[in-house]
Design a protein around this motif. Structure first.
Motif, PDB file in Angstrom:
ATOM      1  N   ARG A  85      -4.468  15.225  39.481  1.00 20.48           N
ATOM      2  CA  ARG A  85      -5.669  14.223  39.298  1.00 20.48           C
ATOM      3  C   ARG A  85      -6.562  14.869  37.977  1.00 20.48           C
ATOM      4  O   ARG A  85      -7.056  13.695  37.437  1.00 20.48           O
ATOM      5  CB  ARG A  85      -6.385  14.202  40.600  1.00 20.48           C
ATOM      6  N   ASN A  86      -7.082  15.977  38.091  1.00 19.65           N
ATOM      7  CA  ASN A  86      -7.882  16.585  37.029  1.00 19.65           C
ATOM      8  C   ASN A  86      -7.122  16.323  35.650  1.00 19.65           C
ATOM      9  O   ASN A  86      -7.775  15.991  34.553  1.00 19.65           O
ATOM     10  CB  ASN A  86      -8.056  17.933  37.165  1.00 19.65           C
ATOM     11  N   TYR A  87      -5.756  16.463  35.403  1.00 20.43           N
ATOM     12  CA  TYR A  87      -5.007  16.003  34.182  1.00 20.43           C
ATOM     13  C   TYR A  87      -5.558  14.481  33.707  1.00 20.43           C
ATOM     14  O   TYR A  87      -5.793  14.450  32.544  1.00 20.43           O
ATOM     15  CB  TYR A  87      -3.796  16.489  34.470  1.00 20.43           C
ATOM     16  N   LYS A  88      -5.539  13.668  35.138  1.00 21.95           N
ATOM     17  CA  LYS A  88      -5.568  12.514  34.575  1.00 21.95           C
ATOM     18  C   LYS A  88      -7.102  11.996  34.252  1.00 21.95           C
ATOM     19  O   LYS A  88      -7.401  11.335  33.423  1.00 21.95           O
ATOM     20  CB  LYS A  88      -5.160  11.386  35.668  1.00 21.95           C
ATOM     21  N   ASN A  89      -8.119  12.692  34.874  1.00 21.13           N
ATOM     22  CA  ASN A  89      -9.284  12.510  34.859  1.00 21.13           C
ATOM     23  C   ASN A  89      -9.901  13.190  33.293  1.00 21.13           C
ATOM     24  O   ASN A  89     -10.646  12.505  32.812  1.00 21.13           O
ATOM     25  CB  ASN A  89     -10.190  13.378  36.014  1.00 21.13           C
TER      26      ASN A  89
ATOM     27  N   ARG B 298      -8.359  12.946  30.665  1.00 20.92           N
ATOM     28  CA  ARG B 298      -7.754  12.015  29.931  1.00 20.92           C
ATOM     29  C   ARG B 298      -8.960  10.854  29.772  1.00 20.92           C
ATOM     30  O   ARG B 298      -8.894  10.121  28.824  1.00 20.92           O
ATOM     31  CB  ARG B 298      -6.321  11.492  29.821  1.00 20.92           C
ATOM     32  N   ARG B 299      -9.423  10.654  30.898  1.00 20.08           N
ATOM     33  CA  ARG B 299     -10.182   9.408  30.872  1.00 20.08           C
ATOM     34  C   ARG B 299     -11.649   9.860  30.896  1.00 20.08           C
ATOM     35  O   ARG B 299     -12.539   8.850  31.099  1.00 20.08           O
ATOM     36  CB  ARG B 299     -10.134   8.800  32.247  1.00 20.08           C
ATOM     37  N   GLY B 300     -11.888  11.020  30.646  1.00 25.66           N
ATOM     38  CA  GLY B 300     -13.286  11.337  30.521  1.00 25.66           C
ATOM     39  C   GLY B 300     -14.038  11.477  32.010  1.00 25.66           C
ATOM     40  O   GLY B 300     -15.272  11.472  31.865  1.00 25.66           O
ATOM     41  N   GLN B 301     -13.297  11.590  32.856  1.00 24.40           N
ATOM     42  CA  GLN B 301     -13.963  11.841  34.253  1.00 24.40           C
ATOM     43  C   GLN B 301     -14.109  13.044  34.765  1.00 24.40           C
ATOM     44  O   GLN B 301     -13.306  14.073  34.357  1.00 24.40           O
ATOM     45  CB  GLN B 301     -13.282  10.931  35.361  1.00 24.40           C
TER      46      GLN B 301
END
Length: 535
Positions: A110-114, A116-119
């Protein structure tokens, strides 16, 4: 005395009942909630548990839906003793570490995706250090040994016959000069199931919290279930394909191996068809079963004493590493793959389904309960396609649902167990079941046994006082927040209207851009069509 129902209330996951007597708080079970995203949110919210105020926890058995939040409670303030049977302690040692690893991997993904999205980054529900600390708090007990979870309360474990080390709990509570007896069934096993001893009989209680997973049906005959498994093997062997068996790592995997051992002795398992136990957790759990033969049933002990171990035979192979697991997908010959999880919502089984679910000639064999919202439930309910690891996969394999392998008692078996109670004033609380099954079972109990039955809701508070009707409080808005369908549909219509109003702009785009937008809109249409078809 009060009981707060924090899980397994009108559902089958998240078992947890917080009791308060003489100003002391303790819990029976602390299971993980499993299902859709809304259900999963319950694992994050520790406020109803108030872990820092819990003095002890009693665990009926090692399945994650009864034990999986123990490290989470430890992480958020619980530091008291945890009571469980000796085999349950051994199983929790491996299962909670495995669960913690899954939490860490999911947070990392989830952090890998976050990022990338600046989350912002997220924390795992708990980590392996929390799991180690939780296991360190366990005080193992033998069946029938008395102990005090809190002052004024006596407790002991009886064999529930569900999985290795599973327990029915008897509680005697002294309060205001009166003694009240509560019985927690835990998960009740089937009489005469392989490996495990039959459930212990209990004859008295003032209050019974009883599971109701299969309250609306009985299981198939074990012999017929074995024949169905043999049929699945014949079908895929003849077609040169694999038999994929999603299985819980503890008990179900071992019972399937035992059944394959029997089929091999009967000449119904091809000698050149390998069996792969593709789950590190199931492999470790199998070793725990081997280390505790004294808790197995008489028939299994006799086999072992005669030099025949039903969990060891030539066709059986263990795949420990991820590389070994991935190699199975390149295997172009018939094989049987047993892999976790049993509801196909996590673990290596998802990869095996992605590689085999679309293959005509393959078999997918479900041998246990499939909770609402899980991939397994969708397949069992007849889905033509299913989303696995972000990819839509067609269901072309032959799907078998074999009920005779369940580690839960069926409707008639639960009624038989319940009929041993002699106290006709006993009040029954049905837990660990979906609403439809519970309502059916409740009516049977009332009509056949004449007992008073209540089906508690999530977050329900019940005050118990002998001689009086239970006082029930529940905040329905918190337990089942309403869904604002008008708002959701209005937003969808507005977005569609916005798109339509900009259609001229869309048509002025280059042809290749228009085709990409068309594909994305078709995906939205397909999602809505699928939603309508599932209504």
């Amino acid at each position: 005395m009060k009981i707060k129902f924090l899980g397994a209330a009108r559902t089958v996951t998240g078992s947890c009942y917080v009791l308060e007597a003489n100003g002391r708080r303790f819990a029976v079970d602390c299971g993980m909630h499993q299902g859709n995203r809304e259900i999963d949110k319950r694992n994050e919210d520790m406020q109803p548990y108030a872990p820092e105020d819990l003095e002890s926890i009693l665990v009926t058995h090692a399945h994650i839906d009864h034990s999986g939040l123990l490290p989470r409670l430890v992480k958020t303030g619980f530091n008291g003793p945890v009571y469980a049977t000796v085999p349950t302690r051994a199983l929790l040692d491996i299962m909670l570490q495995d669960s913690a690893h899954i939490q860490e991997m999911e947070a990392e993904w989830r952090n890998y995706k976050n990022l990338r999205r600046g989350q912002p980054a997220v924390e795992p529900l708990y980590d392996q250090a929390d799991a180690l600390k939780a296991v360190g708090l366990i005080r193992p007990k033998e069946y029938m040994d008395w102990f005090e979870p809190v002052p004024g309360v006596r407790a002991r474990f009886l064999d529930a016959g569900h999985i290795l080390g599973s327990a029915v709990i008897e509680l005697f509570v002294q309060e205001d000069g009166k003694e009240t007896k509560l019985v927690f069934s835990g998960d009740l096993g089937r009489p005469d199931q392989l490996l495990i001893q039959d459930p212990s009989i209990v004859e008295t209680a003032d209050y019974l919290l009883m599971e109701s997973t299969y309250g609306n049906r009985d299981h198939k005959d074990p012999q017929k279930s074995r024949e169905e498994l043999a049929e699945a093997i014949r079908y895929s062997y003849a077609n040169g394909e694999k038999v994929i068996i999603p299985a819980f790592a503890v008990e179900r995997s071992q019972e399937i191996i035992y059944t394959l051992f029997i089929l091999a002795k009967e000449g119904k398992l091809p000698a050149d068809m390998p069996i792969y136990l593709d789950s590190p957790l199931a492999i470790k759990a199998t070793e725990v079963f081997k280390q505790h033969p004294e808790y197995l049933d008489k028939e299994t002990r006799e086999l072992i004493n005669n030099g025949e171990h039903p969990l060891e035979f030539p066709n059986l192979r263990f795949t420990q590493t991820a590389q070994e697991s991935m190699a199975l997908n390149n295997l172009r010959k018939p094989a049987i793959i047993i892999s976790a999880s049993g509801m196909a919502n996590a673990g290596r089984i998802k990869h095996h389904l992605r590689h085999n679910l679309w293959r005509k000639g393959a078999s997918i064999v479900f041998t246990g309960f499939q909770a609402m919202g899980t991939p397994g439930r969708k397949i069992v309910d007849g889905a033509k396609k299913i989303l696995i690891l972000g990819e839509e996969v067609a269901v072309n394999a032959k799907v078998y649902t074999i009920g005779g392998f369940s580690a839960h008692a069926g409707q008639s078996q639960m009624l038989d167990w319940l009929s041993n109670f002699r106290n006709k004033a006993m009040k029954v609380f049905l837990v660990h079941g979906e609403a439809k099954a519970q309502e059916t079972f409740a009516e049977l109990i009332r009509s056949r046994l004449g007992l008073e039955v209540h089906i508690p809701d999530y977050l329900e508070d019940v005050t118990l006082e002998p001689g009086r009707a239970p006082a029930i409080e529940v905040d329905v808005a918190k337990a089942r927040p309403s869904v604002d369908w008008d708002y959701l549909l209005g937003t969808t219509q507005k977005l569609l209207g916005d798109f339509r109003s900009r259609l001229g702009e869309v048509k002025s785009k280059p042809w290749i851009d228009q085709t990409e937008l068309r594909e994305r809109l078709l995906e939205v249409n397909q999602s809505l069509m699928k939603l309508n078809s599932e209504m």
